[in-house]
Design a protein around this motif. Sequence first.
Motif, PDB file in Angstrom:
ATOM      1  N   ASN A 149       0.834  -1.207   0.000  1.00 60.82           N
ATOM      2  CA  ASN A 149       0.000   0.000   0.000  1.00 60.82           C
ATOM      3  C   ASN A 149       0.863   1.250   0.000  1.00 60.82           C
ATOM      4  O   ASN A 149       0.538   2.243  -0.655  1.00 60.82           O
ATOM      5  CB  ASN A 149      -0.927  -0.007   1.220  1.00 60.82           C
ATOM      6  CG  ASN A 149      -2.038  -1.024   1.088  1.00 60.82           C
ATOM      7  OD1 ASN A 149      -2.393  -1.419  -0.025  1.00 60.82           O
ATOM      8  ND2 ASN A 149      -2.581  -1.454   2.213  1.00 60.82           N
TER       9      ASN A 149
ATOM     10  N   ARG B 276       2.272   1.737  -3.460  1.00 57.96           N
ATOM     11  CA  ARG B 276       1.231   2.204  -4.373  1.00 57.96           C
ATOM     12  C   ARG B 276       0.959   3.696  -4.174  1.00 57.96           C
ATOM     13  O   ARG B 276       0.771   4.435  -5.143  1.00 57.96           O
ATOM     14  CB  ARG B 276      -0.055   1.413  -4.144  1.00 57.96           C
ATOM     15  CG  ARG B 276       0.011  -0.039  -4.577  1.00 57.96           C
ATOM     16  CD  ARG B 276      -1.305  -0.745  -4.342  1.00 57.96           C
ATOM     17  NE  ARG B 276      -1.216  -2.154  -4.673  1.00 57.96           N
ATOM     18  CZ  ARG B 276      -2.223  -3.004  -4.579  1.00 57.96           C
ATOM     19  NH1 ARG B 276      -3.411  -2.566  -4.170  1.00 57.96           N
ATOM     20  NH2 ARG B 276      -2.070  -4.279  -4.896  1.00 57.96           N
ATOM     21  N   LYS B 277       0.924   4.112  -2.913  1.00 57.07           N
ATOM     22  CA  LYS B 277       0.695   5.525  -2.622  1.00 57.07           C
ATOM     23  C   LYS B 277       1.825   6.377  -3.179  1.00 57.07           C
ATOM     24  O   LYS B 277       1.586   7.432  -3.769  1.00 57.07           O
ATOM     25  CB  LYS B 277       0.582   5.724  -1.114  1.00 57.07           C
ATOM     26  CG  LYS B 277       0.286   7.158  -0.715  1.00 57.07           C
ATOM     27  CD  LYS B 277       0.127   7.282   0.794  1.00 57.07           C
ATOM     28  CE  LYS B 277      -0.159   8.733   1.188  1.00 57.07           C
ATOM     29  NZ  LYS B 277      -0.311   8.880   2.662  1.00 57.07           N
TER      30      LYS B 277
END
Length: 297
Positions: free
Chosen positions: A160, A163-164
């Motif tokens: 995550n 991805r951010k």
Amino acid sequence: MVTIRNNNAEECEWIHLNTGKAFSRLLYTNPVCFMCTRCAHTISDSTCAKDNVMVLSWLTATNNKGRFMFSIHKSRYSASLLTPSPTDDDIESNNCNHTNNFQVGIEFTLSVPIKGMEQVVLDVGSISGRYGSKFPKDKHNDNNDIKMNEEDTNIEKLSNRQRKKQRMQQLTVDGVSGLVSIPFGNVEAASQSSLFVIKGTVAHLKCKTYAVMGPSIREDNEKSRYCNERRSCGENIMHSPIVDDDHLLIMAEVTDAYVHSSYWDDKKQLFRPISSAVPPYLKFFGSQTFGYVTSGD
């Protein structure tokens, strides 16, 4: 009421507000706002945005004459545009607040977004104008190549956090999809110095700062040196900032405003959708969660 023609040649009715009470009513509900600033001087770092926008939700009306205040982290790029150090002429003419650390009278605008613009709000808030414009119109396709490792291109394999980071990189290069600036008042011809607002929003407020409270970088350095000197003499130095050591409290006033006619209850002078058929406008609960101001029907 005035008729304003937008960039798509569509006509819509806007109400031109002209009283302090009406100005304040636009902020009574503490709506989420796009705060738009324009750099008034030559930027030494060419990557910085001349036209900048950030998301503001920590704001509140302070009287019924159009005055309000908001908190902003002093490290923000927008903070540097809103609170420049005063020039010698400013100090001589007293065009600065009582600490003489910040210039005041800086103009900016607020734009209130509606349901359907949540992702634009989140994207604007995820990147900084310090590293380039957030507006797609300012981007050049020949410079839009992001250099990433091959293992980073497979989104399914990314954490995550990765991805951010990748999302932020893409936004910095391409700009925020759906983010379009229009002149304040939506006039057809605007000079380079004209203030601007965000297309698709339903209330536009022209504002000006009149006081700034909090430590400047220069003041931080001087205070740190002073406190260290006093501590070396065995004294206990207490410091009580207005907000905290990281945030500025900015006092401002609305000087002009427009509101879409579908969001103004003229009888009660309220800023709200006039029917359930009109999309609600946004509030912010935190943790990327939005609230909505509805018509109450």
